[in-house]
Design a protein around this motif. Structure first.
Motif, PDB file in Angstrom:
ATOM      1  N   ARG A 263       0.810  -1.243   0.600  1.00  0.00           N
ATOM      2  CA  ARG A 263       0.078  -0.386  -0.264  1.00  0.00           C
ATOM      3  C   ARG A 263       0.667   1.409  -0.203  1.00  0.00           C
ATOM      4  O   ARG A 263       0.743   2.020  -0.733  1.00  0.00           O
ATOM      5  CB  ARG A 263      -0.800   0.029   1.246  1.00  0.00           C
ATOM      6  CG  ARG A 263      -1.270   1.241   1.691  1.00  0.00           C
ATOM      7  CD  ARG A 263      -2.201   1.653   0.386  1.00  0.00           C
ATOM      8  NE  ARG A 263      -3.495   3.390   0.967  1.00  0.00           N
ATOM      9  CZ  ARG A 263      -3.737   3.342  -0.130  1.00  0.00           C
ATOM     10  NH1 ARG A 263      -3.833   3.094  -1.331  1.00  0.00           N
ATOM     11  NH2 ARG A 263      -5.003   4.709   0.463  1.00  0.00           N
ATOM     12  N   ALA A 264       2.056   1.088   0.742  1.00  0.00           N
ATOM     13  CA  ALA A 264       2.705   2.101   1.154  1.00  0.00           C
ATOM     14  C   ALA A 264       3.478   2.537  -0.511  1.00  0.00           C
ATOM     15  O   ALA A 264       3.633   4.059  -0.934  1.00  0.00           O
ATOM     16  CB  ALA A 264       3.912   2.077   2.413  1.00  0.00           C
ATOM     17  N   CYS A 265       4.249   1.706  -1.068  1.00  0.00           N
ATOM     18  CA  CYS A 265       4.644   1.656  -2.622  1.00  0.00           C
ATOM     19  C   CYS A 265       3.550   1.980  -3.978  1.00  0.00           C
ATOM     20  O   CYS A 265       3.443   3.100  -4.998  1.00  0.00           O
ATOM     21  CB  CYS A 265       5.379   0.725  -2.863  1.00  0.00           C
ATOM     22  SG  CYS A 265       6.514  -0.022  -2.178  1.00  0.00           S
ATOM     23  N   ASP A 266       2.035   1.496  -3.647  1.00  0.00           N
ATOM     24  CA  ASP A 266       1.441   2.439  -4.863  1.00  0.00           C
ATOM     25  C   ASP A 266       1.216   3.790  -4.575  1.00  0.00           C
ATOM     26  O   ASP A 266       0.788   4.194  -5.103  1.00  0.00           O
ATOM     27  CB  ASP A 266       0.167   1.403  -3.589  1.00  0.00           C
ATOM     28  CG  ASP A 266       0.075  -0.006  -4.549  1.00  0.00           C
ATOM     29  OD1 ASP A 266       0.663  -0.461  -5.212  1.00  0.00           O
ATOM     30  OD2 ASP A 266      -0.776  -0.491  -3.906  1.00  0.00           O
ATOM     31  N   VAL A 267       0.825   4.276  -3.221  1.00  0.00           N
ATOM     32  CA  VAL A 267       1.017   5.390  -2.525  1.00  0.00           C
ATOM     33  C   VAL A 267       1.928   6.252  -3.161  1.00  0.00           C
ATOM     34  O   VAL A 267       2.082   7.672  -3.769  1.00  0.00           O
ATOM     35  CB  VAL A 267       0.838   5.548  -1.307  1.00  0.00           C
ATOM     36  CG1 VAL A 267       0.316   7.636  -0.663  1.00  0.00           C
ATOM     37  CG2 VAL A 267      -0.516   5.180  -1.410  1.00  0.00           C
ATOM     38  N   LEU A 268       3.134   5.624  -2.824  1.00  0.00           N
ATOM     39  CA  LEU A 268       4.600   7.191  -3.411  1.00  0.00           C
ATOM     40  C   LEU A 268       4.563   7.040  -5.527  1.00  0.00           C
ATOM     41  O   LEU A 268       5.165   7.345  -5.307  1.00  0.00           O
ATOM     42  CB  LEU A 268       6.094   5.738  -2.852  1.00  0.00           C
ATOM     43  CG  LEU A 268       6.853   5.913  -3.312  1.00  0.00           C
ATOM     44  CD1 LEU A 268       6.925   7.820  -2.907  1.00  0.00           C
ATOM     45  CD2 LEU A 268       7.907   5.088  -2.840  1.00  0.00           C
ATOM     46  N   ASN A 269       4.265   5.927  -5.694  1.00  0.00           N
ATOM     47  CA  ASN A 269       4.303   6.029  -6.904  1.00  0.00           C
ATOM     48  C   ASN A 269       3.136   6.964  -7.704  1.00  0.00           C
ATOM     49  O   ASN A 269       3.337   7.369  -8.796  1.00  0.00           O
ATOM     50  CB  ASN A 269       4.154   4.431  -7.739  1.00  0.00           C
ATOM     51  CG  ASN A 269       5.527   3.917  -7.849  1.00  0.00           C
ATOM     52  OD1 ASN A 269       6.545   4.597  -7.084  1.00  0.00           O
ATOM     53  ND2 ASN A 269       5.639   2.702  -8.617  1.00  0.00           N
ATOM     54  N   ALA A 270       1.907   6.261  -7.046  1.00  0.00           N
ATOM     55  CA  ALA A 270       0.965   7.960  -7.497  1.00  0.00           C
ATOM     56  C   ALA A 270       0.960   8.782  -7.677  1.00  0.00           C
ATOM     57  O   ALA A 270       1.029   9.905  -7.838  1.00  0.00           O
ATOM     58  CB  ALA A 270      -0.184   7.357  -6.752  1.00  0.00           C
ATOM     59  N   THR A 271       2.091   9.239  -6.406  1.00  0.00           N
ATOM     60  CA  THR A 271       2.502  11.086  -6.226  1.00  0.00           C
ATOM     61  C   THR A 271       3.512  10.793  -6.612  1.00  0.00           C
ATOM     62  O   THR A 271       3.292  12.361  -7.569  1.00  0.00           O
ATOM     63  CB  THR A 271       2.863  10.611  -4.274  1.00  0.00           C
ATOM     64  OG1 THR A 271       2.423  10.386  -3.462  1.00  0.00           O
ATOM     65  CG2 THR A 271       3.246  12.184  -4.358  1.00  0.00           C
ATOM     66  N   VAL A 272       4.424  10.130  -7.230  1.00  0.00           N
ATOM     67  CA  VAL A 272       5.101  10.214  -7.328  1.00  0.00           C
ATOM     68  C   VAL A 272       4.906  11.168  -9.416  1.00  0.00           C
ATOM     69  O   VAL A 272       5.095  12.025 -10.782  1.00  0.00           O
ATOM     70  CB  VAL A 272       6.627   9.880  -7.923  1.00  0.00           C
ATOM     71  CG1 VAL A 272       7.725  10.391  -9.491  1.00  0.00           C
ATOM     72  CG2 VAL A 272       7.059   9.589  -6.488  1.00  0.00           C
ATOM     73  N   GLU A 273       4.233  10.134 -10.321  1.00  0.00           N
ATOM     74  CA  GLU A 273       3.307   9.428 -11.671  1.00  0.00           C
ATOM     75  C   GLU A 273       2.807  11.292 -11.258  1.00  0.00           C
ATOM     76  O   GLU A 273       2.833  12.277 -12.403  1.00  0.00           O
ATOM     77  CB  GLU A 273       2.538   9.059 -11.293  1.00  0.00           C
ATOM     78  CG  GLU A 273       2.202   8.656 -12.662  1.00  0.00           C
ATOM     79  CD  GLU A 273       1.085   7.717 -12.681  1.00  0.00           C
ATOM     80  OE1 GLU A 273      -0.158   8.121 -13.757  1.00  0.00           O
ATOM     81  OE2 GLU A 273       0.983   6.464 -12.792  1.00  0.00           O
ATOM     82  N   ARG A 274       2.095  12.059 -10.652  1.00  0.00           N
ATOM     83  CA  ARG A 274       0.978  13.414 -10.063  1.00  0.00           C
ATOM     84  C   ARG A 274       2.062  14.297 -10.318  1.00  0.00           C
ATOM     85  O   ARG A 274       1.722  15.045 -11.408  1.00  0.00           O
ATOM     86  CB  ARG A 274       0.333  13.539  -9.053  1.00  0.00           C
ATOM     87  CG  ARG A 274      -0.570  14.882  -9.131  1.00  0.00           C
ATOM     88  CD  ARG A 274      -1.208  14.373  -7.831  1.00  0.00           C
ATOM     89  NE  ARG A 274      -0.390  14.520  -6.710  1.00  0.00           N
ATOM     90  CZ  ARG A 274       0.446  15.636  -5.638  1.00  0.00           C
ATOM     91  NH1 ARG A 274       0.400  16.515  -7.147  1.00  0.00           N
ATOM     92  NH2 ARG A 274       1.421  15.641  -5.124  1.00  0.00           N
ATOM     93  N   ILE A 275       3.192  14.151  -9.652  1.00  0.00           N
ATOM     94  CA  ILE A 275       4.051  15.279  -9.869  1.00  0.00           C
ATOM     95  C   ILE A 275       4.321  15.249 -11.494  1.00  0.00           C
ATOM     96  O   ILE A 275       4.800  15.924 -12.291  1.00  0.00           O
ATOM     97  CB  ILE A 275       5.033  15.232  -8.991  1.00  0.00           C
ATOM     98  CG1 ILE A 275       4.738  15.042  -7.392  1.00  0.00           C
ATOM     99  CG2 ILE A 275       6.246  16.204  -9.701  1.00  0.00           C
ATOM    100  CD1 ILE A 275       5.277  14.757  -6.478  1.00  0.00           C
TER     101      ILE A 275
END
Length: 306
Positions: A263-275
């Motif tokens: 779950r933490a990795c999913d959130v991390l990648n989603a945030t980097v992708e948004r940026i």
């Protein structure tokens, strides 16, 4: 000998760094044109990454994006030589806007520790200098294969007061060093979109494609209670006489410190992708992000021919 070679590299970097901005941009554009004309490694990697991350683009659109990315990447390489070899106070004047600094100040004053997640977007070397100006910090980095290259990085990334910047090699002992600093209320900088070694991460979607993603950031946040902020210096002005940047600091989603590493990795990648989607040309698409593939799914390294 290693130190001498690093100093020599610094000297030549300084020569380029003293060129007028307009000359540096033209040099970057010439490098980008050369990469594309020779179909260099950088050009091939960008082509593969765009095909994976943006499959909906038409061939002509992808080619246009690739040219823009090559130009921005080459300009940043030259630009970074200037940032590395000019006074930090002078470099920080390139920041025309600053957003979210109140979040940074609040995290510092809380005494709980602070993790700054800095994606490869915009100019992260300028961000490093801003962070070092504001507070002592440790920066996690992956050392180059060359001893001279590592000595050069240690030289150019050091603050005028070397005690303010501690560079921590991304190795086994790094976790203990970062844990100790965060537990004492200190600040740690991590590039969250580097591919970890096999066994040191979880596969999580990144632009819709599974990418091996570090679990270190989430584990540190969950176990120390440190605040996590995303930060980047985004180009907002490419004027040939004086380019400008906006410093942007954002609170991380709560799930970044989830006890479940997936779950933490999913959130991390989603945030980097948004940026990265803010302006794809400013993201580091020359990095081989998808070399390691999930076990048993039959996928090959997409860069193997490059």
């Amino acid at each position: 000998m290693t130190r001498f070679a690093a100093r020599l590299l610094y000297f030549f970097a300084g020569l380029i760094g003293r060129l007028p901005w307009s000359w540096q941009m033209r040099l970057g554009d010439a490098i980008a044109a050369l990469w594309q004309r020779r179909d260099a490694r950088e050009s091939r990697v960008v082509r593969v990454n765009l095909a994976l991350a943006y499959p909906e683009l038409l061939a002509a659109e992808r080619e246009q994006w690739q040219r823009a990315i090559m130009r921005t990447t080459a300009r940043q390489a030259v630009e970074t030589l200037r940032l590395w070899t000019r006074p930090h106070a002078e470099n920080l004047r390139l920041l025309r806007e600053q957003h979210g600094t109140e979040l940074f100040d609040a995290a510092l004053s809380s005494g709980k520790g602070l993790i700054v997640a800095a994606p490869h977007y915009g100019n992260w070397e300028l961000l490093n200098q801003w962070l070092a100006w504001r507070t002592p910090l440790a920066i996690l980095y992956r050392p180059p294969e060359s001893a001279v290259g590592e000595a050069f990085l240690n030289l150019v990334r050091a603050d005028t007061d070397a005690q303010r910047v501690t560079q921590v090699r991304a190795e086994g002992a790094a976790v203990r060093q970062l844990w100790k600093r965060l537990s004492a209320g200190g600040v740690v900088g991590i590039l969250p979109d580097q591919q970890p070694k096999a066994g040191d991460g979880e596969f999580a979607p990144f632009f819709g494609v599974p990418a091996l993603t570090m679990t270190l950031l989430g584990r540190l946040a969950e176990r120390t209670g440190a605040t996590v902020l995303f930060a980047y210096c985004e180009r907002i002005d490419t004027h040939t006489d004086n380019p400008g940047f906006a410093l942007r600091i954002e609170a991380a989603p709560a799930g970044i410190a989830d006890a479940d590493p997936q779950r933490a990795c999913d959130v991390l990648n989603a945030t980097v992708e948004r940026i990265a989607r803010r302006d794809p040309a400013q993201y580091q698409w020359t990095y081989k992000r998808y070399t390691l593939r999930p076990s048993g799914n039959g996928e090959d390294n997409p860069y193997r021919s490059g």
